[in-house]
Write a protein that holds these residues in place. Structure first.
Motif, PDB file in Angstrom:
ATOM      1  N   LYS A  98       0.826  -1.212   0.000  1.00  0.00           N
ATOM      2  CA  LYS A  98       0.000   0.000   0.000  1.00  0.00           C
ATOM      3  C   LYS A  98       0.863   1.266   0.000  1.00  0.00           C
TER       4      LYS A  98
ATOM      5  N   GLU B  53       2.007   7.168  -6.746  1.00  0.00           N
ATOM      6  CA  GLU B  53       1.085   8.242  -7.130  1.00  0.00           C
ATOM      7  C   GLU B  53       1.756   9.604  -6.995  1.00  0.00           C
TER       8      GLU B  53
ATOM      9  N   GLU C  29       2.222   1.840  -3.466  1.00  0.00           N
ATOM     10  CA  GLU C  29       1.196   2.379  -4.366  1.00  0.00           C
ATOM     11  C   GLU C  29       1.033   3.885  -4.170  1.00  0.00           C
ATOM     12  N   ARG C  30       0.948   4.312  -2.922  1.00  0.00           N
ATOM     13  CA  ARG C  30       0.793   5.755  -2.633  1.00  0.00           C
ATOM     14  C   ARG C  30       2.020   6.544  -3.073  1.00  0.00           C
TER      15      ARG C  30
ATOM     16  N   ILE D  88       1.154   9.488   4.423  1.00  0.00           N
ATOM     17  CA  ILE D  88       0.985   8.079   4.043  1.00  0.00           C
ATOM     18  C   ILE D  88       0.997   7.201   5.290  1.00  0.00           C
TER      19      ILE D  88
ATOM     20  N   TYR E  18       4.567  14.437   3.037  1.00  0.00           N
ATOM     21  CA  TYR E  18       3.894  13.359   2.292  1.00  0.00           C
ATOM     22  C   TYR E  18       4.105  12.009   2.978  1.00  0.00           C
TER      23      TYR E  18
ATOM     24  N   GLU F 165      -2.324   7.560   6.983  1.00  0.00           N
ATOM     25  CA  GLU F 165      -3.368   6.885   6.199  1.00  0.00           C
ATOM     26  C   GLU F 165      -3.359   5.379   6.438  1.00  0.00           C
TER      27      GLU F 165
END
Length: 108
Positions: A19, A26, A22-23, A72, A68, A75
């Protein structure tokens, strides 16, 4: 600016690393990840860690990149309280920003 980071997790390791990757993709489309490596915990009692290193180029300032990473981590449910209890859902550390070394990689 060339950036080197590490990712680590000792809880639901494969899913949390996936995960986080993936972030990060992006936010930094040119990011490249190393192979993942299982390591024993250092300084805490916990399950094994799954770790990897990543590199990317960016024009973002260091403070924005670190913000950032914290976003993450939040999150994915990580917190300082979890870390105090030896639970690391995901940890993203800035290792190098351009020519500036921020920290060492302790699991190498």
């Amino acid at each position: 600016m060339k950036v080197i980071i590490t990712l680590g997790s000792n809880y639901n390791q494969e899913e949390n690393i996936r995960k986080a990757k993936e972030r990060l993709k992006e936010l930094f489309p040119n990011i490249c990840f190393s192979e993942q490596k299982w390591t024993e915990p250092i300084g805490i009692v916990s399950d094994r860690f799954l770790n990897c290193i990543a590199t990317f180029e960016t024009s973002y300032p260091q403070a924005i990149i670190e913000r950032y990473f914290k976003q993450i981590e939040t999150e994915l449910g990580d917190s300082h309280e979890n870390h105090k209890n030896g639970l690391v859902r995901i940890d993203i550390d800035l290792i190098k920003y351009g020519n500036k070394t921020i920290r060492d990689i302790i699991w190498l």
